[in-house]
Each structure stands twice: as C-alpha cells, then as structure tokens.
Design a protein around this motif. Structure first.
Motif, PDB file in Angstrom:
ATOM      1  N   GLY A   1       4.072  -3.013   1.437  1.00 10.24           N
ATOM      2  CA  GLY A   1       5.140  -2.378   2.193  1.00 10.24           C
ATOM      3  C   GLY A   1       5.842  -3.307   3.166  1.00 10.24           C
ATOM      4  N   LYS A   2       5.457  -4.584   3.172  1.00  2.49           N
ATOM      5  CA  LYS A   2       6.046  -5.568   4.085  1.00  2.49           C
ATOM      6  C   LYS A   2       6.654  -6.729   3.313  1.00  2.49           C
ATOM      7  CE  LYS A   2       2.235  -4.542   7.155  1.00  2.49           C
ATOM      8  NZ  LYS A   2       0.941  -5.043   7.615  1.00  2.49           N
ATOM      9  N   GLY A   3       6.932  -6.502   2.048  1.00  2.02           N
ATOM     10  CA  GLY A   3       7.501  -7.559   1.219  1.00  2.02           C
ATOM     11  C   GLY A   3       6.464  -8.417   0.520  1.00  2.02           C
ATOM     12  N   GLY A   4       5.200  -8.101   0.668  1.00  2.35           N
ATOM     13  CA  GLY A   4       4.134  -8.861   0.017  1.00  2.35           C
ATOM     14  C   GLY A   4       3.319  -7.978  -0.898  1.00  2.35           C
ATOM     15  N   GLU A   5       2.353  -8.603  -1.535  1.00  5.35           N
ATOM     16  CA  GLU A   5       1.470  -7.835  -2.398  1.00  5.35           C
ATOM     17  C   GLU A   5       0.060  -8.389  -2.328  1.00  5.35           C
ATOM     18  OE1 GLU A   5       3.453  -8.077  -6.190  1.00  5.35           O
ATOM     19  OE2 GLU A   5       2.536  -9.997  -6.655  1.00  5.35           O
ATOM     20  N   LEU A   6      -0.878  -7.511  -2.589  1.00  7.75           N
ATOM     21  CA  LEU A   6      -2.287  -7.872  -2.666  1.00  7.75           C
ATOM     22  C   LEU A   6      -2.713  -7.768  -4.117  1.00  7.75           C
ATOM     23  CD1 LEU A   6      -3.595  -5.689   0.293  1.00  7.75           C
ATOM     24  CD2 LEU A   6      -3.178  -8.151   0.340  1.00  7.75           C
TER      25      LEU A   6
ATOM     26  N   LEU B   1      -6.435   2.379   0.352  1.00  2.00           N
ATOM     27  CA  LEU B   1      -7.052   2.153   1.654  1.00  2.00           C
ATOM     28  C   LEU B   1      -8.350   1.405   1.447  1.00  2.00           C
ATOM     29  CD1 LEU B   1      -5.788   5.280   1.632  1.00  2.00           C
ATOM     30  CD2 LEU B   1      -6.487   5.119   3.995  1.00  2.00           C
ATOM     31  N   ASN B   2      -8.765   0.649   2.480  1.00  2.00           N
ATOM     32  CA  ASN B   2     -10.080   0.026   2.363  1.00  2.00           C
ATOM     33  C   ASN B   2     -11.134   0.974   2.938  1.00  2.00           C
ATOM     34  OD1 ASN B   2     -10.036  -0.345   5.162  1.00  2.00           O
ATOM     35  ND2 ASN B   2      -9.657  -2.552   5.034  1.00  2.00           N
ATOM     36  N   ARG B   3     -12.392   0.561   2.861  1.00  2.00           N
ATOM     37  CA  ARG B   3     -13.491   1.439   3.295  1.00  2.00           C
ATOM     38  C   ARG B   3     -13.423   1.793   4.777  1.00  2.00           C
ATOM     39  NH1 ARG B   3     -18.003   1.682  -0.489  1.00  2.00           N
ATOM     40  NH2 ARG B   3     -17.527   0.326  -2.240  1.00  2.00           N
ATOM     41  N   GLU B   4     -12.731   0.969   5.551  1.00  2.00           N
ATOM     42  CA  GLU B   4     -12.579   1.242   6.983  1.00  2.00           C
ATOM     43  C   GLU B   4     -11.405   2.180   7.266  1.00  2.00           C
ATOM     44  OE1 GLU B   4     -12.939  -2.116   5.838  1.00  2.00           O
ATOM     45  OE2 GLU B   4     -15.089  -1.846   6.135  1.00  2.00           O
ATOM     46  N   GLY B   5     -10.684   2.584   6.225  1.00  2.00           N
ATOM     47  CA  GLY B   5      -9.565   3.499   6.388  1.00  2.00           C
ATOM     48  C   GLY B   5      -8.241   2.814   6.674  1.00  2.00           C
ATOM     49  N   VAL B   6      -8.200   1.469   6.570  1.00  2.00           N
ATOM     50  CA  VAL B   6      -6.957   0.731   6.801  1.00  2.00           C
ATOM     51  C   VAL B   6      -6.090   0.830   5.547  1.00  2.00           C
ATOM     52  CG1 VAL B   6      -5.954  -1.537   7.265  1.00  2.00           C
ATOM     53  CG2 VAL B   6      -8.092  -0.851   8.405  1.00  2.00           C
ATOM     54  N   ALA B   7      -4.833   1.268   5.742  1.00  2.00           N
ATOM     55  CA  ALA B   7      -3.904   1.381   4.620  1.00  2.00           C
ATOM     56  C   ALA B   7      -3.483  -0.010   4.164  1.00  2.00           C
ATOM     57  CB  ALA B   7      -2.688   2.199   5.029  1.00  2.00           C
ATOM     58  N   LEU B   8      -3.667  -0.290   2.868  1.00  7.53           N
ATOM     59  CA  LEU B   8      -3.309  -1.594   2.309  1.00  7.53           C
ATOM     60  C   LEU B   8      -1.962  -1.560   1.597  1.00  7.53           C
ATOM     61  CD1 LEU B   8      -6.787  -2.617   0.842  1.00  7.53           C
ATOM     62  CD2 LEU B   8      -5.806  -3.216   3.073  1.00  7.53           C
ATOM     63  N   GLY B   9      -1.504  -0.378   1.200  1.00  8.16           N
ATOM     64  CA  GLY B   9      -0.231  -0.253   0.502  1.00  8.16           C
ATOM     65  C   GLY B   9      -0.326   0.748  -0.630  1.00  8.16           C
TER      66      GLY B   9
ATOM     67  N   ASP C   1      -6.596  -8.944   5.011  1.00 11.67           N
ATOM     68  CA  ASP C   1      -6.315 -10.369   5.213  1.00 11.67           C
ATOM     69  C   ASP C   1      -6.987 -11.275   4.175  1.00 11.67           C
ATOM     70  OD1 ASP C   1      -8.875  -9.888   6.112  1.00 11.67           O
ATOM     71  OD2 ASP C   1      -8.620 -10.959   8.023  1.00 11.67           O
ATOM     72  N   TRP C   2      -7.507 -10.696   3.110  1.00 10.09           N
ATOM     73  CA  TRP C   2      -8.104 -11.534   2.047  1.00 10.09           C
ATOM     74  C   TRP C   2      -7.045 -12.068   1.146  1.00 10.09           C
ATOM     75  CZ3 TRP C   2     -12.991  -8.331   0.397  1.00 10.09           C
ATOM     76  CH2 TRP C   2     -13.963  -8.438   1.402  1.00 10.09           C
TER      77      TRP C   2
END
Length: 170
Positions: free
Chosen positions: A138-143, A111-119, A169-170
């Motif tokens: 989880g959407k077929g992509g990766e960070l 999760l990021n500092r804002e609590g958004v789940a990144l995967g 979105d980075w």
C-alpha cells in the motif's frame, strides 16, 4: 449469457501462438498440470469473454495445443493470440481441505502474527522451489512471502484475511 461479475471468472491460461495449418492454437496453461486446461469447455476468451467450444486438445512437447470450434485456419487462430482463457468459477472442482485457488486469495488482507497489517495479496508466483505470495504494502512496494502449507493454515476467507509468520521489515 456468461457471468458478468469479474469474481465469477478464473483465468486458466492464454492463447500464446498458432500450431499447424488447420486452426490449432498453442496454449500457455496456468493450471498445475498443464493439460488440465483441456478438461474445461467452453473457454471464454478475451475481455468480452466470448465462449469457444474446445473441439480437441493435447500435450505437444512441453506445451498444450488446442482446436476450437469455428477456428479452421491459421489466420483465425492468429487473431486469438494473446487472449486470456477463462472459465466460470463454478466449473472448477472444490479445493480440498486447507487448499485454495490462488484467485480466491487475491485481494485478501495480510497480517502478521502480531496483528501488523502487511498489505493485500496482489499475486502468486510459482518459482519451482516454493510458491511465493506477492503482497502490495500500500506504499508503492511489495513483500514476497513464501507460500506453504503452514502459511495456508492462516487463511480465513470468512473475514478476508491471511495471518503469516512474517515481519514487515524482512
């Protein structure tokens, strides 16, 4: 009988080739210091995790070569090429404060500092300049998120998550 739970195993490298005529194998080591893989015995090879006692080993140029008991010729060694080298997690030394084995972090939620789940963490890459955490979105992509001492400060194993300073979105 070796452990059966996949979580009890840590893969330290793989057999990458043969060396010489007396059954030695070349080893691609995943350990930070390449020859640290020689500190462990037995090695458990392949998906069946068959134990092999390490008889001898050393650095050879930039790589590692090893002699396993009961592997006495090139053909026996050749049969091991491509097999993963694993050890029981309990055999590894405890990491220091703020340090983690990458294998322990695979599968944790990010999760990021804002609590958004990144995967979830799917892998780590060693790039030379800095390590990189690979996160399956989880959407077929990766960070690809740089891994640093600051990033490791966000690890909470008790709840299975890592908090990072990163935007989706980075």
């Amino acid at each position: 009988m070796p452990a059966s739970d996949a979580g009890e195993w840590v893969v330290l490298g793989r057999v990458s080739g043969i060396y010489g005529v007396r059954g030695m194998v070349k080893v691609f080591s995943f350990t930070e210091e390449r020859d640290a893989i020689l500190d462990y015995s037995p090695w458990y090879l392949g998906p069946a995790r068959r134990p092999w006692v390490l008889e001898d080993g050393r650095m050879q140029g930039e790589g590692v070569v090893a002699k396993l008991e009961q592997v006495d010729d090139r053909e026996q060694a050749r049969a091991l090429i491509g097999q993963e080298i694993a050890v029981l997690r309990a055999e590894l030394p405890d990491p220091g404060a703020g340090e983690f084995y990458w294998s322990t972090l695979i599968g944790l939620r990010v999760l990021n500092r804002e609590g958004v789940a990144l995967g979830t963490v799917s892998a780590f890459l060693e790039t030379g300049a800095n390590d990189v955490m690979v996160v399956d979105d989880g959407k077929g992509g990766e960070l690809l998120i740089p891994w640093s001492a600051e990033a490791s400060a966000g690890v909470d194993l008790s709840v299975g998550r890592i908090i990072v300073d990163w935007q989706a979105d980075w």
